[in-house]
Write an enzyme that holds these catalytic residues in place. Structure first.
Site: not given
Ligand code: GCO
Length: 254
Positions: A145, A158, A162
């Site tokens: 991401s 997240y 990533k």
């Molecule tokens: C967030 C999103 C991610 C984005 C991603 C971009 O909250 O940032 O849920 O899914 O879409 O990080 O790649």
């Protein structure tokens, strides 16, 4: 399809492929000729997705398992390779998000996101490599991401996962290249997927994306398909350890 971008006769496993980016990448790979094995947790949803592809004359199967069930990961990858006699590519794409201001985060939630978004990818990459190394070829592709490169508040686990995939992909890339494998990361920007409904339907966030991204819009899931086909096909044969950003120019925009 023949030539540089052909995946004819290839077998590919795509995780998190019942919808969204996973299904879009699987569809593009099937259109390029691959037999795609769709992974997700719900067999009924997967069956419907695979039937949708087969109705179009494409080759698709399913493998229902949870990528945070590490024993299942090992078992299923081995079963797919045995069933088809080969495993050419894996697109390790399954992921979840959890968005909360830092002080509201439970440690369990952090670990849950890491298990699915990072550790599951490690286990699946290892098991895919086990199947690929004897054949001297294979492509391992992670869905990273732009959140592993730049930051926004609340998505701590997240972003950690990533960014972790980026580091791990590089160590795998240097270790596995002599064995004929390549390992790369596709880094999507903001896509209009179900996982992002909370963001696309938030007028402020929607306006921010449109202003921040030079293309002035969210991406559609289909717009990630080409990157997966490229990295899985002969066209991508010298790509290794690369972070392929597909974000409409968002991260290079001042
Ligand atoms: C967030 C999103 C991610 C984005 C991603 C971009 O909250 O940032 O849920 O899914 O879409 O990080 O790649």
């Amino acid at each position: 399809m023949s030539g540089l971008f052909s995946l004819q006769d290839h077998v590919a496993l795509i995780t998190g492929a019942s919808r969204g980016l996973g299904l879009a990448m699987a569809t593009a790979m099937a259109e390029a000729g691959a037999l795609v094995v769709l992974n997700g947790r719900d067999a009924a949803t997967l069956t419907a997705a695979a039937e949708g592809l087969r109705a179009r004359g494409l080759k698709a199967g399913i493998a229902a398992f949870d990528v945070s069930d590490f024993d299942a990961c090992a078992r299923e990858v081995a079963a797919i390779a045995a069933r088809h006699g080969r495993l050419d590519a894996v697109v390790l794409n399954a992921g979840i998000n959890h968005r909360k201001p830092l002080l509201e985060w439970e440690t369990e939630d952090f670990l849950r996101v890491l298990n699915i978004n990072l550790t599951g990818c490690f286990v699946l990459a290892r098991e895919a490599a086990r199947a690929m190394i004897p054949r001297g070829s294979g492509r391992i592709i992670f869905t990273g991401s732009i959140m592993g490169i730049v930051a926004r508040p609340t998505v701590h686990a997240y972003a950690a996962a990533k960014a972790g995939l980026g580091g791990m992909a590089k160590t795998l890339a240097v270790e596995l290249a002599p064995k004929g494998l390549t390992v790369n990361v596709i880094c999507p920007g903001f896509f209009d997927t179900e996982m992002n409904t909370a963001l696309t339907q938030n007028p402020e966030f929607d306006a921010w994306v449109k202003q921040r991204c030079p293309m002035g819009r969210w991406a559609q899931p289909e717009e990630l398909g080409g990157a997966a086909v490229f990295l899985a096909s002969r066209a991508g044969s010298y790509m290794n350890g690369h972070m392929l950003v597909v974000d409409g120019g968002l991260t290079i925009n001042m």
